[in-house]
Design an enzyme around this catalytic site. Sequence first.
Site, short mmCIF file in Angstrom:
data_model
loop_
_atom_site.label_atom_id
_atom_site.label_comp_id
_atom_site.label_asym_id
_atom_site.label_seq_id
_atom_site.Cartn_x
_atom_site.Cartn_y
_atom_site.Cartn_z
N SER A 21 -100.19 -7.76 72.85
CA SER A 21 -100.37 -8.55 74.06
C SER A 21 -100.68 -10.00 73.68
O SER A 21 -100.33 -10.43 72.57
CB SER A 21 -101.49 -7.95 74.92
OG SER A 21 -101.48 -8.52 76.21
N ASN A 22 -101.31 -10.75 74.56
CA ASN A 22 -101.64 -12.15 74.28
C ASN A 22 -102.91 -12.52 75.03
O ASN A 22 -103.50 -11.70 75.73
CB ASN A 22 -100.46 -13.05 74.66
CG ASN A 22 -100.07 -12.88 76.11
OD1 ASN A 22 -100.83 -13.23 77.00
ND2 ASN A 22 -98.89 -12.30 76.36
#
Length: 226
Positions: A21-22
């Site tokens: 993810s981020n």
Amino acid sequence: MNILITAGPTREYLDPVRFLSNRSTGKMGFAVAQAAVERGHPVTLVAGPVSLPTPPGVTRVDVVSAREMLAAIERCLPQCDALVMSAAVADWRPAQEAGAKLKKRAMSPLLQLVPNPDILQTLAPLKGRRVFVGFAAETGDPIEEAQRKLIDKGLDLIVANDVTVPGAGFAVDTNAVTLISAAPLGQVGSPKQPSLPPQVLPLQSKLDVGRVIVQWIEARCASLKG
Ligand code: CTP
């Protein structure tokens, strides 16, 4: 105007306990949604996994992965006049998602990835007279990359920011952005100058940035209809 807004990260699971993810928290997209509701627009907010309350009056659709986000947008887009893609979509996902937790000793140190669809590019053929807005969060001067993304993704507006500037970027309530607009219809840009000069906005709350974006969309929608 019906406005469709995306916010937050996507998660791309490797197994039931691990994902790619981020750092997106969704604050910018939720602020645009709040600003649009304040102006009386019906808003659908497609949100990745975030821990933010839904702004009153907003219809929220929760998704996890990039492919789920694309499917949700495809369902909502026909009823919408504008799409604001503030989500930080994961570009890659693990080639395989295991149904059970992978054991460390059974894992390879190399992760095989496959590309996710580029949502804006996938939807470009469906754009018609809708207004499409994208974001470009970069590390360093974002202008050149943002201009490239504006053209490559067929956008009307791109909201660019340097996430390394204090008070801008992830997890904070303020942002310092530059707006780069495509040349409007009837004022066709030359191939060398397809976008209007960048408009640098001062550091301000994400809600105020959202208000500027919503007013920009209102003006562009009016010029497309008029
Ligand atoms: N975007 C999208 N689909 C993706 C990735 C990004 O629709 N798979 C959208 C984002 O929501 C944003 C815009 O495209 O509005 C730019 O996203 P960004 O991550 O900055 O660009 P990328 O095309 O992923 O390019 P790069 O990672 O090389 O910066």
